[in-house]
Design a protein around this motif. Structure first.
Motif, mmCIF file in Angstrom:
data_model
loop_
_atom_site.group_PDB
_atom_site.id
_atom_site.type_symbol
_atom_site.label_atom_id
_atom_site.label_comp_id
_atom_site.label_asym_id
_atom_site.label_seq_id
_atom_site.Cartn_x
_atom_site.Cartn_y
_atom_site.Cartn_z
ATOM 1 N N SER A 155 5.420 51.668 -40.867
ATOM 2 C CA SER A 155 6.659 51.710 -41.434
ATOM 3 C C SER A 155 6.700 51.973 -43.128
ATOM 4 O O SER A 155 5.784 52.766 -43.394
ATOM 5 N N SER A 179 3.871 55.393 -38.334
ATOM 6 C CA SER A 179 5.310 55.770 -38.517
ATOM 7 C C SER A 179 5.616 55.908 -40.135
ATOM 8 O O SER A 179 6.552 55.184 -40.754
ATOM 9 N N THR A 246 2.631 59.591 -35.960
ATOM 10 C CA THR A 246 4.228 59.808 -36.163
ATOM 11 C C THR A 246 4.722 59.909 -34.991
ATOM 12 O O THR A 246 3.986 60.528 -33.974
ATOM 13 N N GLY A 247 5.957 59.447 -34.661
ATOM 14 C CA GLY A 247 6.739 59.636 -33.402
ATOM 15 C C GLY A 247 7.596 61.043 -33.515
ATOM 16 O O GLY A 247 8.199 61.214 -34.261
ATOM 17 N N ASP A 250 10.990 60.096 -33.902
ATOM 18 C CA ASP A 250 11.287 58.963 -35.006
ATOM 19 C C ASP A 250 12.444 59.550 -35.934
ATOM 20 O O ASP A 250 12.179 60.540 -36.482
ATOM 21 N N GLU A 277 9.561 56.723 -30.592
ATOM 22 C CA GLU A 277 10.342 56.472 -31.522
ATOM 23 C C GLU A 277 9.823 55.659 -32.808
ATOM 24 O O GLU A 277 8.518 55.415 -32.545
ATOM 25 N N HIS A 278 10.342 55.221 -33.595
ATOM 26 C CA HIS A 278 9.624 54.389 -34.746
ATOM 27 C C HIS A 278 9.107 53.367 -34.460
ATOM 28 O O HIS A 278 9.498 52.541 -33.700
#
Length: 303
Positions: A155, A179, A246-247, A250, A277-278
């Motif tokens: 993240s 992410s 990466t999603g 996201d 998702e993230h």
């Protein structure tokens, strides 16, 4: 109807203080309430040792690390997402440990059990210092002195994990990003605030006040970094293999922004995980996620 009118009126009344609260939130982004470790390595069947990594300019407590021993020639250093702790990265630590790697999970400053740092300026360098400190500590240990080392960021903490490649005196052999990071900085902070990453109470959370809070918080958070972004191509950014996960779904750090950054660097690989998702790739696509990460590390950390 009446309820909606009252909410708008309350938001208008609080509008003068919205910039101040936005500035306060920018500080909270880097100094969040600490979350206790919700799990420990032993909960996942992992054997670990607690390690304190000293930080320059900080007395006493430094960065708290869980060191999970494995192959002394292959080490992976794991961070965590903003506002979380290293316990959030235990699933990734387990897959790496099961594959034979030595794993070092650390809490960034102001997170988990690591040192409190009240500074509000130069946050990019400070969080990059965290990553560098753990890598240097691992290399200072006799058994890992000649190990090949990869960094694994998550993240918003993918940004210092990426930025540390500017530190030519602390080379690493590969980097993995889950992410993030992305080409633009301001949108991700706005997305973080909008998604409830920091609390916005009552009338400040609606109408024009909320828009001002989000704008000020995201702009101030970027300014507090004091960073040149994106890093220029050259040096370690040309030599270091990079894996970006990466999603597809996201909304915090969208895949398009990750791809826009990665395409600037010659050894970057991007894998977009469908219906993800993230930070959810290891849950939504466990087989693809595991095969992609272990395949990349096998190629880049081999002797």
């Amino acid at each position: 109807m009446a309820t909606g009118f009252l909410a708008k009126a309350a938001s208008a009344v609080t509008l003068p203080v919205a910039p101040l609260y936005g500035a306060f939130l920018s500080y909270m982004i880097y100094h969040p309430p600490r979350r206790p470790h919700h799990k420990k390595p032993a909960d996942l069947g992992l054997t670990s040792t607690d390690v304190n990594v000293p930080l320059d300019g900080q007395r006493g407590r430094g960065l708290h690390v869980w060191l999970i021993p494995g192959d002394t020639g292959r080490v992976v250093v794991l961070g965590h997402g903003l506002g979380l702790s290293k316990s959030a990265s235990l699933a990734q630590a387990r897959l790496l440990s099961q594959a034979g790697y030595t794993v070092a999970l650390f809490d960034h400053r102001n997170h988990g059990k690591s040192v409190a740092d009240r500074a509000s300026w130069g946050m990019s360098d400070r969080h990059t210092d965290d990553v560098v400190a753990v890598v240097r500590h691992m290399r200072s240990m006799e058994e890992y002195a000649t190990a090949r080392i990869a960094i694994y960021g998550f993240s918003i903490s993918t940004f210092p994990s990426f930025y540390m490649l500017k530190r030519e005196d602390c080379p690493v052999d590969a980097v993995v990003f889950d992410s993030g990071p992305a080409l633009e900085l301001a949108p991700l902070f706005r997305n973080f605030v909008a998604a409830g990453g920091v609390p916005i109470p009552g009338p400040l959370g609606t109408g024009p006040s909320r828009s001002v809070v989000e704008t000020v918080a995201s702009s101030a958070a970027v300014a507090m970094l004091r960073v040149q972004w994106p890093p220029p191509v050259g040096g370690a950014y040309e030599r270091t293999p990079m894996l970006f996960l990466t999603g597809e779904r996201d909304t915090m750090i969208p895949a398009s922004g990750v791809r826009a950054l990665a395409e600037r660097y010659p050894l970057a690989e991007v894998h977009t995980l469908p219906d993800t998702e993230h930070l959810q790739g290891i849950k939504t696509q466990p087989d693809v996620y595991t095969d992609t990460v272990l395949g990349f590390l096998e190629r880049t950390l081999k002797d």
